[in-house]
Motif scaffolding. Structure first.
Motif: not given
Length: 823
Positions: A163-167
């Motif tokens: 899982l990777s999250v980016q704004r």
């Protein structure tokens, strides 16, 4: 959407054109009125207060007008979000992608996300409890730091994900969620696939059969080389068979392919476990597949280049030219013998590629050959190339593919053929000289007939003229020039080894001593004559007169070479040294010379060496040819060295010339040592015809003259007739036999037969043998321009005599008289 009135984005237009709040305007107006009222009260002048209020209003209006007239700022244009475009951009089968806003609502998601996780917005994903906690923590971290990542989360539907999250966004008010499935790799299947592909072909190119074997011994996959050696067909189905069935061991416990048996090369199995390296500690070796590499039992394992330096050191000392190339065709090393044979300038540094040694036309063929032998099974062959150092003469370059020497892939072999080329050139020169000699001998023989007629007629004319006569001097001049021409024919016969020699057993120092005084006068005072004799010289069998002629000819050439330009010796500054050396040469010395021309045996060498200007390399191969000369026109005939060559060869010897421009020339003559054999001497003495006793002869007699040349026959007939002989002539051998039979049938007889040797129809020797059947004791006098020794060897008729052409009237008369007198 852009605003229709301002052309700006609605948010930007609102920021620029929206009027100030009414409350703020009312407060400013009240402040202005209060100020005007206070001014009225202080001054008591309502006009001043009104003027103040009016001035403030005017200034406000001017400021308002200035802002209205100011150019509008150019603000960036932003299109309103088109989520269909965004959806197309994030569509992927490898990742599940979703976009949420600041309120946590799902704004956009790709098909992969909705397929696995449905429409639930992150972080409310269908994950296990630790996964959900990790997702919520990642969201908070992304809002705070801009990005977050989790190595592994577990979905409730099964499967592990990263899982990777980016704004993202203009206002950074959205989050992008990316989830990628963790794939379970099957390393055994991958290795089997590689053996069926390029890896298997690469191993096969190096001659390494390879196979992947399951824990139960079943073959899972193999390369084509393994299938070829194991089953005889590279496309044979190997998978699913027992690995051990393809091998047998011999009495020495060496392993062979069962199909090849002991005739095949023994192999050694290199075992490589096929297991996940990340789980190696927890994997049971007995439960993992194995990769087997089969190498020849004699080849080593480890650093493949470990023995190459020792091989280079060994090959560098060999006289055979050897070099090694890698698979790309680059030189790894080349020993000095290889570089010398290739004509490379630097014997220590080879060029980058073998093709750099050959001419441009052969570069492509050699490069293709090296590349071909570097691949596949080890083979060997030859390729013909032309070196840059000798582009006119192709050489054979041997190539062999090798394996097991690390980077070495092709072994090149090149023989130094410079000596062989030199010997071929010398043999070709000797063959050409022999052919020219035969031609010269034939020309000299025919020319001798012409000279015999000219000299004979001159003698006959001189008998009718006395000194002081107007024609006497002219006739003498004709005869003198004829004798000069006769000397030229003798030189041609010497060159063709067909002149008459009187060989004797002698010592070379005696010949040198006899001619030394004449040589000193010949070369002059400016040149020093040095004579050196070796000890224990063997005797030789040769004609001393002809050896003296050899020394005179070589001395004249040496004198001219030391004079500067081949002319007379200059008065000043011209000097040199002429060395005459005799040397003992044993069979061991000849063997060490490794000459293909000089037979092994004992020789006595005669060396004539000068310090002249030398002979150019492109001329030294022609110096023995007749009529070849480097002297000025009129300074030489070009027969001097050809005469030397003929005399030496006719004496059974060999002559070699060595020269260096600017330093001098050396002629070396090898004459075989004469070893008398008592048995041969006794046999020769017994076979030697007994000397005939002198007969009573008072003059005159009957002579049968056989000659095919009309002019020679006429001269000889008149010469003999003038001396009182009764001459019967014949044009060839058959006519001679008929004349003899006719005279004998009439009761007459002949006292002597004078005959030419070479005649049409029947030659002189054949006629003589037929005559001996009729008259065994009839003497025969042969006339010929060929060598007497050769004629005696070829004819071998008892009571045979010889008269060399050309001859004068007096010489033929004297020869006939000597034969009739029994001398």
């Amino acid at each position: 959407m852009k605003d229709a009135a301002t052309g700006l984005d609605p948010l930007a237009a609102e920021a620029v054109a929206q009027p100030a709040p009414v409350r703020e305007v009312l407060l400013i107006a009240l402040a202005v009125l209060a100020s005007a009222g206070a001014l009225w009260l202080v001054t008591g002048q309502p006009v001043i207060a009104a003027a103040f209020a009016g001035g403030v209003i005017v200034v406000a209006l001017l400021v308002r007008l200035g802002f209205a007239l100011r150019p509008e700022p150019e603000l960036p244009e932003f299109a309103s979000p088109d989520w269909s475009v965004t959806h197309a951009a994030i569509e992927s089968d490898a990742q599940a992608v979703a976009i949420t806003d600041r309120a946590g609502r799902l704004v956009c998601a790709n098909s992969r996300f909705t397929e696995v996780f449905g429409s639930s917005p992150p972080p409310r994903l269908a994950l296990d409890k630790p996964g959900s906690d990790a997702a919520e923590e990642s969201a908070r971290k992304a809002w705070r730091d801009g990005a977050a990542q989790v190595e592994r989360v577990l979905a409730t539907s099964g499967g592990e994900w990263t899982l990777s999250v980016q704004r993202i966004g203009r206002g950074e008010d959205h989050l992008v969620w990316r989830l990628a499935a963790l794939m379970r790799q099957d390393i055994v299947a991958e290795v089997v696939g590689h053996l069926a592909g390029k890896l298997g072909r690469a191993l096969g190119r190096e001659g390494i059969p390879s196979a992947v074997v399951a824990p139960d011994g079943q073959v899972l996959g193999a390369n084509r080389t393994f299938a070829l050696r194991a089953a005889g067909d590279e496309n044979a189905p190997i998978a699913g068979t027992d690995f051990v069935d393809y091998f047998r061991s011999d009495e020495h416990d060496r392993i062979h392919f069962a199909r090849e048996g002991s005739r095949g090369a023994a192999v050694r199995l290199v075992h490589v476990p096929v297991a996940d390296p990340d789980k190696q500690g927890s994997t049971d070796p007995g439960q993992t597949a194995s990769l087997f590499l089969l190498v020849e039992a004699e080849s080593g394992v480890g650093d493949a280049r470990a023995g190459l330096p020792q091989i280079e050191a060994l090959l560098s000392r060999l006289p055979l030219g050897l070099a090694m190339c890698d698979r790309d065709g680059r030189f790894l090393f080349a020993n000095p013998a290889f570089l010398r044979a290739a004509g490379h300038d630097d014997p220590n540094v080879p060029p980058p590629y073998p093709s750099d040694l050959v001419i441009r036309e052969d570069k492509g063929a050699l490069a293709d050959a090296v590349r071909r032998y570097a691949q596949g099974a080890p083979t060997a062959g030859d390729v013909a190339v032309r070196l840059r150092s000798a582009p006119e003469e192709p050489v054979s370059l041997s190539l062999a593919g090798v394996r097991g020497l690390g980077e070495g892939a092709v072994l090149l072999s090149l023989k130094d053929s410079s000596e062989e080329t030199r010997l071929k050139r010398e043999i070709a020169q000797a063959t050409k000289m022999q052919a020219v000699g035969q031609l010269a001998g034939g020309v000299a023989h025919d020319f001798n007939n012409v000279l015999t007629a000219i000299i004979g007629y001159c003698d006959l004319m001189l008998m009718r003229h006395t000194p002081g006569d107007s024609d006497y001097d002219d006739i003498q001049q004709i005869k003198a020039n004829s004798n000069r021409a006769a000397s030229l024919t003798r030189q041609l016969l010497a060159f063709s080894r067909q002149q008459t020699l009187r060989p004797e057993v002698l010592q070379l120092p005696d010949v040198v001593a006899e001619v030394s005084t004449l040589l000193k006068r010949l070369i002059g005072e400016k040149i020093t004559l040095e004579v050196t004799h070796d000890r224990d010289l063997g005797a030789v069998r040769a004609d001393p007169v002809q050896l003296e002629q050899v020394l005179l000819n070589l001395a004249v050439n040496a004198r001219d070479a030391m004079s500067g330009n081949g002319g007379p010796i200059a008065a000043k500054g011209a000097a040199g040294i002429l060395r005459l050396i005799t040397r003992r040469v044993t069979a061991a010395d000849v063997r060490a010379m490794k000459s293909e021309i000089l037979p092994i045996g004992d020789y006595t060498a005669l060396i004539v060496e000068d310090t002249g200007h030398g002979i150019k390399p492109n001329q030294i191969g022609k110096i023995f040819e007749p009529f070849f000369t480097t002297k000025e026109k009129g300074k030489g005939t070009g027969l001097g060295l050809s005469t030397v060559y003929g005399i030496v060869k006719q004496s059974g010897g060999f002559i070699f010339a060595e020269s260096e421009v600017g330093k001098g020339t050396r002629f070396t003559i090898y004459l075989p040592v004469h070893i008398p054999d008592p048995a041969d001497a006794a046999e020769a003495q017994a076979a030697k015809p007994k000397k005939q006793p002198a007969r009573e002869w008072t003059g005159g007699g009957r002579v049968l003259l056989v000659e095919d040349e009309d002019t020679v026959r006429a001269v000889a007939e008149r010469a003999l007739a003038r001396q009182g002989y009764e001459v019967t002539t014949a044009a060839d051998g058959e006519d001679g036999l008929e004349a003899l039979s006719r005279v004998l049938g009439a009761g007459g007889d002949f006292d002597l037969v004078v005959s030419d040797v070479v005649m049409p129809s029947m030659d002189g020797p054949s006629m003589a043998r037929e005559i001996r059947r009729l008259k065994p004791d009839l003497p025969v006098l042969f006339m010929s321009g060929y060598a007497e020794e050769q004629l005696r060897r070829d004819i071998d008729i008892p009571n045979m005599h010889f008269l060399a052409k050309p001859f004068s009237v007096a010489q033929i008369v004297t020869a006939v008289e000597d034969v009739l007198r029994g001398r």
